[in-house]
Scaffold this active site. Structure first.
Site, PDB file in Angstrom:
ATOM      1  N   PRO A 161       0.914  -1.296   0.154  1.00  0.00           N
ATOM      2  CA  PRO A 161      -0.169  -0.051   0.054  1.00  0.00           C
ATOM      3  C   PRO A 161       0.903   1.157  -0.117  1.00  0.00           C
ATOM      4  O   PRO A 161       0.357   2.414   0.059  1.00  0.00           O
ATOM      5  CB  PRO A 161      -0.721  -0.138   1.327  1.00  0.00           C
ATOM      6  CG  PRO A 161       0.021  -0.932   2.205  1.00  0.00           C
ATOM      7  CD  PRO A 161       0.706  -1.793   1.208  1.00  0.00           C
ATOM      8  N   ASP A 192       3.171   1.883 -11.353  1.00  0.00           N
ATOM      9  CA  ASP A 192       1.959   2.523 -11.347  1.00  0.00           C
ATOM     10  C   ASP A 192       2.250   3.837 -10.662  1.00  0.00           C
ATOM     11  O   ASP A 192       3.393   3.985  -9.709  1.00  0.00           O
ATOM     12  CB  ASP A 192       0.954   1.647 -10.358  1.00  0.00           C
ATOM     13  CG  ASP A 192       0.332   0.674 -11.220  1.00  0.00           C
ATOM     14  OD1 ASP A 192       0.478   0.572 -12.454  1.00  0.00           O
ATOM     15  OD2 ASP A 192      -0.324  -0.122 -10.434  1.00  0.00           O
ATOM     16  N   LYS A 207      -1.840   5.048 -14.120  1.00  0.00           N
ATOM     17  CA  LYS A 207      -2.885   5.630 -14.361  1.00  0.00           C
ATOM     18  C   LYS A 207      -3.719   5.825 -13.083  1.00  0.00           C
ATOM     19  O   LYS A 207      -3.847   4.996 -12.202  1.00  0.00           O
ATOM     20  CB  LYS A 207      -3.623   4.169 -14.990  1.00  0.00           C
ATOM     21  CG  LYS A 207      -3.221   4.010 -16.505  1.00  0.00           C
ATOM     22  CD  LYS A 207      -4.338   2.791 -16.974  1.00  0.00           C
ATOM     23  CE  LYS A 207      -3.997   1.456 -16.082  1.00  0.00           C
ATOM     24  NZ  LYS A 207      -4.182   0.416 -16.692  1.00  0.00           N
ATOM     25  N   GLY A 236      -0.104  -2.311  -4.017  1.00  0.00           N
ATOM     26  CA  GLY A 236      -1.051  -3.424  -3.284  1.00  0.00           C
ATOM     27  C   GLY A 236      -0.569  -4.930  -3.849  1.00  0.00           C
ATOM     28  O   GLY A 236       0.525  -5.252  -3.935  1.00  0.00           O
ATOM     29  N   ASP A 237      -1.617  -5.624  -4.056  1.00  0.00           N
ATOM     30  CA  ASP A 237      -1.548  -7.053  -4.630  1.00  0.00           C
ATOM     31  C   ASP A 237      -1.940  -6.862  -6.287  1.00  0.00           C
ATOM     32  O   ASP A 237      -2.696  -6.395  -6.590  1.00  0.00           O
ATOM     33  CB  ASP A 237      -2.187  -7.894  -3.842  1.00  0.00           C
ATOM     34  CG  ASP A 237      -2.370  -9.368  -4.459  1.00  0.00           C
ATOM     35  OD1 ASP A 237      -1.345  -9.940  -3.830  1.00  0.00           O
ATOM     36  OD2 ASP A 237      -2.963  -9.846  -5.370  1.00  0.00           O
ATOM     37  N   ILE A 258      -5.304  -8.074  -7.465  1.00  0.00           N
ATOM     38  CA  ILE A 258      -6.416  -7.237  -6.962  1.00  0.00           C
ATOM     39  C   ILE A 258      -6.798  -5.932  -7.854  1.00  0.00           C
ATOM     40  O   ILE A 258      -6.303  -5.081  -7.725  1.00  0.00           O
ATOM     41  CB  ILE A 258      -6.720  -7.056  -5.507  1.00  0.00           C
ATOM     42  CG1 ILE A 258      -6.524  -8.461  -4.804  1.00  0.00           C
ATOM     43  CG2 ILE A 258      -7.688  -6.420  -5.125  1.00  0.00           C
ATOM     44  CD1 ILE A 258      -6.330  -8.466  -3.407  1.00  0.00           C
ATOM     45  N   THR A 297      -2.647  -6.188   0.128  1.00  0.00           N
ATOM     46  CA  THR A 297      -3.637  -5.186  -0.569  1.00  0.00           C
ATOM     47  C   THR A 297      -3.997  -4.160   0.562  1.00  0.00           C
ATOM     48  O   THR A 297      -4.007  -4.386   1.574  1.00  0.00           O
ATOM     49  CB  THR A 297      -4.845  -6.143  -0.997  1.00  0.00           C
ATOM     50  OG1 THR A 297      -5.559  -5.414  -1.848  1.00  0.00           O
ATOM     51  CG2 THR A 297      -5.604  -6.955   0.232  1.00  0.00           C
ATOM     52  N   ALA A 298      -4.509  -3.279  -0.156  1.00  0.00           N
ATOM     53  CA  ALA A 298      -4.736  -1.847   0.585  1.00  0.00           C
ATOM     54  C   ALA A 298      -6.068  -2.368   1.848  1.00  0.00           C
ATOM     55  O   ALA A 298      -5.790  -1.737   2.851  1.00  0.00           O
ATOM     56  CB  ALA A 298      -5.546  -0.998  -0.373  1.00  0.00           C
ATOM     57  N   MET A 350     -11.772   1.991  -5.084  1.00  0.00           N
ATOM     58  CA  MET A 350     -11.622   2.953  -5.961  1.00  0.00           C
ATOM     59  C   MET A 350     -13.285   3.619  -5.911  1.00  0.00           C
ATOM     60  O   MET A 350     -14.008   3.886  -6.702  1.00  0.00           O
ATOM     61  CB  MET A 350     -11.489   2.388  -7.668  1.00  0.00           C
ATOM     62  CG  MET A 350     -10.468   2.195  -7.738  1.00  0.00           C
ATOM     63  SD  MET A 350      -9.966   1.522  -9.615  1.00  0.00           S
ATOM     64  CE  MET A 350      -9.998  -0.490  -8.977  1.00  0.00           C
TER      65      MET A 350
HETATM   66  N1  SAH Z   1      -3.862  -3.715  -6.429  1.00  0.00           N
HETATM   67  C1  SAH Z   1      -4.372  -2.588  -5.451  1.00  0.00           C
HETATM   68  C2  SAH Z   1      -5.722  -1.907  -5.847  1.00  0.00           C
HETATM   69  C3  SAH Z   1      -5.408  -1.156  -6.989  1.00  0.00           C
HETATM   70  S1  SAH Z   1      -7.075  -0.518  -7.531  1.00  0.00           S
HETATM   71  C4  SAH Z   1      -4.299  -3.557  -3.884  1.00  0.00           C
HETATM   72  O1  SAH Z   1      -4.224  -4.723  -3.997  1.00  0.00           O
HETATM   73  O2  SAH Z   1      -4.432  -2.586  -3.135  1.00  0.00           O
HETATM   74  C5  SAH Z   1      -6.755   1.060  -6.548  1.00  0.00           C
HETATM   75  C6  SAH Z   1      -7.414   1.367  -5.449  1.00  0.00           C
HETATM   76  O3  SAH Z   1      -7.030   0.523  -4.304  1.00  0.00           O
HETATM   77  C7  SAH Z   1      -7.578   2.852  -5.114  1.00  0.00           C
HETATM   78  O4  SAH Z   1      -8.590   3.734  -5.782  1.00  0.00           O
HETATM   79  C8  SAH Z   1      -7.772   2.587  -3.504  1.00  0.00           C
HETATM   80  O5  SAH Z   1      -9.248   2.418  -3.360  1.00  0.00           O
HETATM   81  C9  SAH Z   1      -7.048   1.462  -3.184  1.00  0.00           C
HETATM   82  N2  SAH Z   1      -5.661   1.637  -2.608  1.00  0.00           N
HETATM   83  C10 SAH Z   1      -4.598   1.280  -3.042  1.00  0.00           C
HETATM   84  N3  SAH Z   1      -3.554   1.969  -2.334  1.00  0.00           N
HETATM   85  C11 SAH Z   1      -4.233   2.641  -1.314  1.00  0.00           C
HETATM   86  C12 SAH Z   1      -3.703   3.449  -0.330  1.00  0.00           C
HETATM   87  N4  SAH Z   1      -2.386   3.291   0.112  1.00  0.00           N
HETATM   88  N5  SAH Z   1      -4.554   3.914   0.647  1.00  0.00           N
HETATM   89  C13 SAH Z   1      -5.915   3.547   0.437  1.00  0.00           C
HETATM   90  N6  SAH Z   1      -6.572   2.973  -0.722  1.00  0.00           N
HETATM   91  C14 SAH Z   1      -5.658   2.601  -1.337  1.00  0.00           C
END
Ligand code: SAH
Length: 281
Positions: free
Chosen positions: A18, A41, A63, A95-96, A99, A124-125, A177
């Protein structure tokens, strides 16, 4: 493990976690050190990128909602070109990678060209948000199901989700999101029968120094999102598990609010009375 962690001409989809570089896996860090080029990213922050050794090429292919700097096909092409040129390629994703990361499209495009692709998972977040709030995403008997859902919609489109299934009082809903669609998420879940006082938590910039947490409830979620958030990524957690966040004392919650920016603040009068901090938590 024997042999090199990555090979020339191979692409690794790597989860960056995250944001906090301490939440990178050891394997992710090894892969960053072994890479010759890293495509990353927008969500991958500076702390993580600092772990990419100097001399390794970094290519932002970020993006962010509404600001597509490169479309997916262009990213696939860049990855393929680098792999076919014999680079050790890391595709670093927030994140992952599995996901809401569009990994499948990248894997498919690369595999079609015979390029080997492997995945290194990341935190993941939702996991990181729960950890920093001191809560469990599942709860025995109360939150038996955990649903990861994206509330991303293209401009002009309706958010088309199975609201009846999502409005499960025994589930924890992790909404990715979801900032723009928060009013729709709130209204549709309530229309589908989920109680308006279901606890909700919005966490922005999870694990980063700018992290802010906002405890609210389903019916007030749009207000919380509208008034409390900046322009960082935010994750929304909805469900009874949110209510069971560990809290030990009033002093701690006040300190925590100051330190982390979590606000029960102006919405506190709307909180469920038994969500009050207590000596026993
Ligand atoms: N693959 C990522 C998700 C990508 S989609 C994962 O596993 O976390 C992008 C969304 O993930 C963002 O719009 C938000 O909802 C969430 N996200 C990712 N990083 C974040 C963070 N540091 N804090 C809060 N939300 C996060």
């Amino acid at each position: 493990m024997t042999g090199p962690i990555s090979n020339p001409g191979e692409v690794w989809l790597v989860g960056a976690g995250p944001g906090d570089p301490d939440l990178l896996t050891l394997k992710a860090e090894k892969l960053l050190r072994a890479a010759t080029i890293v495509f990353h990213d927008a969500l991958v922050g500076p702390g993580v990128l600092d772990r990419v050794p100097a001399g390794v090429r970094r290519v932002p292919v970020g993006k962010r909602s509404g600001r597509h700097s490169k479309d997916q096909r262009a990213i696939n092409d860049l990855l393929a070109e680098a792999a076919l040129a014999g680079e050790r390629v890391v595709r670093l994703k927030g994140g992952d990678p599995s996901i809401f990361g569009r990994s499948a499209e990248e894997m498919e495009a690369l595999s079609a060209l015979g390029i080997p692709v492997r995945i290194c998972p990341g935190i993941t977040a939702a996991s990181a948000a729960a950890a920093s709030a001191g809560m469990s995403l599942t709860l025995r008997g109360l939150a038996r199901r955990l649903t990861f859902v994206t509330a991303h919609v293209r401009a002009g489109e309706e958010l088309d989700l199975d609201w009846n299934t999502l409005a499960d009082p025994q589930a924890t809903l992790a909404v990715y999101m979801g900032k723009t669609a928060a009013p729709t998420v709130s209204r549709r879940l309530i229309d589908a029968g989920l109680s308006g006082d279901t606890p909700a938590l919005v966490v922005e910039n999870v694990s980063l120094p700018e992290e802010r947490r906002f405890a609210t409830r389903l019916d007030l979620l749009p207000l919380a999102v509208r008034t409390a958030l900046g322009d960082g990524p935010a994750l929304i957690l909805i469900g009874q598990a949110v209510k069971k966040k560990k809290r030990t004392s009033v002093a701690e919650i006040v300190g925590e609010e100051r330190a982390s920016g979590e606000m029960a603040g102006d919405l506190s009068s709307c909180h469920d009375p038994d969500d009050r901090p207590s000596a026993t938590g």
